[in-house]
Scaffold this active site. Structure first.
Site, short mmCIF file in Angstrom:
data_model
loop_
_atom_site.label_atom_id
_atom_site.label_comp_id
_atom_site.label_asym_id
_atom_site.label_seq_id
_atom_site.Cartn_x
_atom_site.Cartn_y
_atom_site.Cartn_z
N LYS A 22 43.51 51.19 61.00
CA LYS A 22 42.26 51.29 60.02
C LYS A 22 40.89 51.14 60.95
O LYS A 22 40.02 51.99 60.72
CB LYS A 22 42.37 50.01 59.17
N ASN A 23 40.58 50.04 61.70
CA ASN A 23 39.47 50.00 62.52
C ASN A 23 39.29 51.04 63.59
O ASN A 23 38.30 51.12 64.41
CB ASN A 23 39.58 48.69 63.01
N CYS A 117 29.44 39.00 53.40
CA CYS A 117 30.66 39.52 52.78
C CYS A 117 31.71 38.23 52.80
O CYS A 117 31.20 37.30 52.95
CB CYS A 117 31.25 40.54 53.57
N ARG A 122 27.72 38.08 58.75
CA ARG A 122 28.07 39.26 59.35
C ARG A 122 26.85 40.13 59.41
O ARG A 122 26.77 41.16 58.98
CB ARG A 122 28.98 40.14 58.73
N ASP A 308 42.06 38.85 62.99
CA ASP A 308 42.41 39.61 62.12
C ASP A 308 43.86 39.13 62.02
O ASP A 308 44.88 39.48 61.20
CB ASP A 308 42.48 41.29 62.21
N ARG A 400 42.69 47.96 50.98
CA ARG A 400 41.66 48.37 51.74
C ARG A 400 42.15 48.75 53.45
O ARG A 400 41.88 49.71 53.86
CB ARG A 400 40.68 47.32 51.96
N1 EPU Z 1 27.88 39.68 64.78
C1 EPU Z 1 26.48 39.23 64.73
N2 EPU Z 1 25.55 40.26 64.99
C2 EPU Z 1 25.67 41.62 65.33
C3 EPU Z 1 27.24 41.87 65.20
C4 EPU Z 1 27.89 40.98 65.05
O1 EPU Z 1 26.21 37.99 64.51
O2 EPU Z 1 24.95 42.54 65.28
C5 EPU Z 1 28.87 38.54 64.61
C6 EPU Z 1 29.48 38.85 63.24
O3 EPU Z 1 28.55 38.24 62.10
C7 EPU Z 1 30.66 38.41 63.25
C8 EPU Z 1 31.03 38.49 64.89
O4 EPU Z 1 29.69 38.68 65.44
O5 EPU Z 1 30.73 36.77 63.15
C9 EPU Z 1 32.06 39.44 65.32
O6 EPU Z 1 31.42 40.57 64.73
P1 EPU Z 1 32.10 42.05 65.37
O7 EPU Z 1 30.94 43.03 65.34
O8 EPU Z 1 32.82 41.98 66.38
O9 EPU Z 1 33.05 42.67 64.04
P2 EPU Z 1 33.04 44.04 63.10
O10 EPU Z 1 32.66 45.18 64.02
O11 EPU Z 1 32.10 43.62 62.09
C10 EPU Z 1 35.47 44.66 63.51
C11 EPU Z 1 36.58 44.73 62.63
C12 EPU Z 1 37.01 43.54 61.81
C13 EPU Z 1 37.32 42.53 62.96
C14 EPU Z 1 36.40 42.39 63.94
C15 EPU Z 1 36.65 41.29 65.30
C16 EPU Z 1 36.15 47.10 61.64
C17 EPU Z 1 35.84 48.02 60.52
N3 EPU Z 1 36.27 45.64 61.40
O12 EPU Z 1 34.41 43.87 62.71
O13 EPU Z 1 38.10 43.68 61.05
O14 EPU Z 1 37.72 41.26 62.35
O15 EPU Z 1 35.76 43.69 64.56
O16 EPU Z 1 37.68 41.93 65.84
O17 EPU Z 1 36.32 47.24 62.89
C18 EPU Z 1 39.69 43.72 59.56
O18 EPU Z 1 40.25 44.66 59.96
O19 EPU Z 1 40.24 42.70 58.54
C19 EPU Z 1 38.41 43.02 59.98
C20 EPU Z 1 37.83 42.20 59.29
#
Ligand code: EPU
Length: 427
Positions: A22-23, A117, A122, A308, A400
């Site tokens: 998915k990701n 969320c 986030r 995850d 999802r």
């Molecule tokens: N964060 C910030 N500021 C930012 C970006 C992130 O504070 O500008 C914080 C977030 O709030 C969070 C942490 O940093 O607490 C990690 O966020 P990250 O950006 O690494 O995650 P993401 O890109 O929002 C993706 C996956 C998630 C997975 C995480 C960590 C996708 C669509 N989602 O999220 O997947 O848990 O990386 O590996 O790629 C899932 O598949 O169930 C899922 C939640």
């Protein structure tokens, strides 16, 4: 309203093939915006998040054709709108992944501001800081982020405060079209980022070091559409490995369609718990574990233990012979699952971002609610070994990210079904 009903106590055996990640698929879809023309994506999971990303792209003017269940063609030559609307971003935060590619190709983007969320606040501040360094100006009004690069994008050095997956991806997708070179320090290293960089490089980008903490991107003039196959879903694989460790029959369960190297730390922890995980071609064979050793884990960016897989791991440790400590470092609100598992008889105490898990001898089937995608899947898996019936509601979370989850479990011999029920709170 659908629920998943699982009858505990039936062994599972055979082979299950995981879908594309998915990701990865979501970002590959967003990246097609960078290459005007028709890109073909293979191994795309048929899940609701992918459908939402399809809608985001269509709203912008992309034409998407479903070639077969797992192959999409996306023609982005006619894209003439740069907006990701609120109703879609609110459904799926990963819609914000279009920001980088829109800026890369058109120099502007209008993205609904994602709210919090069920995993926490986030924020996307790191995406914004990084893009500002590349020359993007931001403005917000009426719940929308307006991003514009009036003088184009210019390569620069960006150090991320935290190895954010989404920020790394958005920055890479913007920087591929910037003037000059961009260096991202403390970049996230997840396999899905490597997959994205591979596709972009096939399109003509010059990205070096993806999968390491320092990624260098030399901007190019144009990218060309390609055919690309998404990497297998390591988290779906990990979820089925947990199911097998709990409930496999004597022959074990083969989980294929992914690269076990992408689950390195998870498999290490499984083995520390006493689970036998054999490498086979394109996956692993897993055997039932009669007695789980307790284990301490803390979630970290890749190659650390993935957030995850935290809920699925908690399910195993809840049945371990002793006490485990699970520390969640990525999302502030990812322990809601624990209270649902407690409804099934688990003994878990949460303090801040630590969960103290005291192993119990078994689960008892109960009505539980999916708190999020991974937690929902973990509850259904716990139901495989619970006494009696487990009914998991709010399964739109599971839809999802898990393709045909119930069908895949059933094909292994689990007694599980998806049942339409009336809302019990309706008169
Ligand atoms: N964060 C910030 N500021 C930012 C970006 C992130 O504070 O500008 C914080 C977030 O709030 C969070 C942490 O940093 O607490 C990690 O966020 P990250 O950006 O690494 O995650 P993401 O890109 O929002 C993706 C996956 C998630 C997975 C995480 C960590 C996708 C669509 N989602 O999220 O997947 O848990 O990386 O590996 O790629 C899932 O598949 O169930 C899922 C939640």
């Amino acid at each position: 309203m659908d629920i998943i009903r699982v009858e505990g106590g039936h062994a599972i055996e055979g082979r299950v093939c995981v879908s594309g990640a998915k990701n990865s698929a979501l970002k590959l879809m967003a990246a097609t915006l960078l290459a005007p023309g028709t890109t073909t994506l293979q191994n795309v999971p048929n899940i609701s998040d992918v459908h939402v990303m399809g809608k985001v792209l269509k709203r912008m003017g992309a034409v998407i054709e479903v070639v077969d269940e797992h192959t999409l063609t996306i023609d982005t030559s006619g894209v003439d709108s740069w907006e990701a609307p609120y109703e879609l971003v609110a459904k799926m935060r990963a819609s914000t992944a279009v920001m980088g590619p829109l800026l890369g190709r058109f120099g502007c983007a209008k993205i609904a501001m994602p709210g919090g969320c069920n995993l926490g606040a986030r924020k996307i501040d790191m995406h914004i800081l990084g893009l500002e360094a590349l020359g993007v100006e931001f403005d917000t009004d009426h719940g929308y982020i307006h991003a514009k690069a009036p003088h184009g994008l210019t390569g620069t050095s960006v150090t991320l405060e935290f190895a954010s997956v989404g920020a790394t991806e958005n920055l890479i997708m913007a920087a591929v079209k910037a003037k000059g070179a961009t260096v991202i320090d403390n970049a996230a290293r997840e396999p899905e980022i490597v997959d994205l960089a591979n596709m972009l490089n096939e399109m003509g980008a010059k990205i070096f070091g993806a999968g390491t903490p320092v990624v260098t991107i030399e901007g190019v003039e144009e990218l060309k559409p390609v055919t690309h196959r998404a990497v297998g879903d390591r988290i779906e694989a990990g979820t089925f490995i947990v199911a097998a460790a709990l409930a496999a029959g004597p022959a074990g369960v083969e989980v294929v369609g992914f690269n076990p190297i992408h689950l390195g730390m998870v498999i290490k922890k499984f083995e520390a718990m006493g689970i036998r995980v054999e490498r086979i071609e394109n996956g692993v064979r897993v055997f039932k574990c009669e007695r789980f050793e307790p284990v301490d884990i803390q979630t970290l960016p890749f190659p650390g233990f993935p957030t995850d897989m935290q809920a699925q791991m908690m399910t195993l440790s809840a049945l371990a012979d002793g006490n485990s400590i699970i520390t969640e470092n990525i999302f502030e609100n990812r322990f809601m699952f624990a209270s649902e598992l407690v409804r099934m008889g688990a003994d878990i105490r949460v303090e801040g971002h630590h969960a103290m898990v005291h192993g119990v001898s078994g689960f008892s089937g109960a009505q539980v609610t999916s708190p999020d995608l991974r937690g929902g899947a973990a509850l259904a898996v716990a139901g495989l070994v619970a006494e009696g019936y487990t009914e998991v509601s709010a399964i739109y979370h599971i839809d999802r990210g898990y393709e045909r989850f119930v069908e895949k479990l059933s094909s292994l011999g689990a007694v599980v079904e998806r049942v339409a029920v009336a809302d019990p709170t309706d008169d």
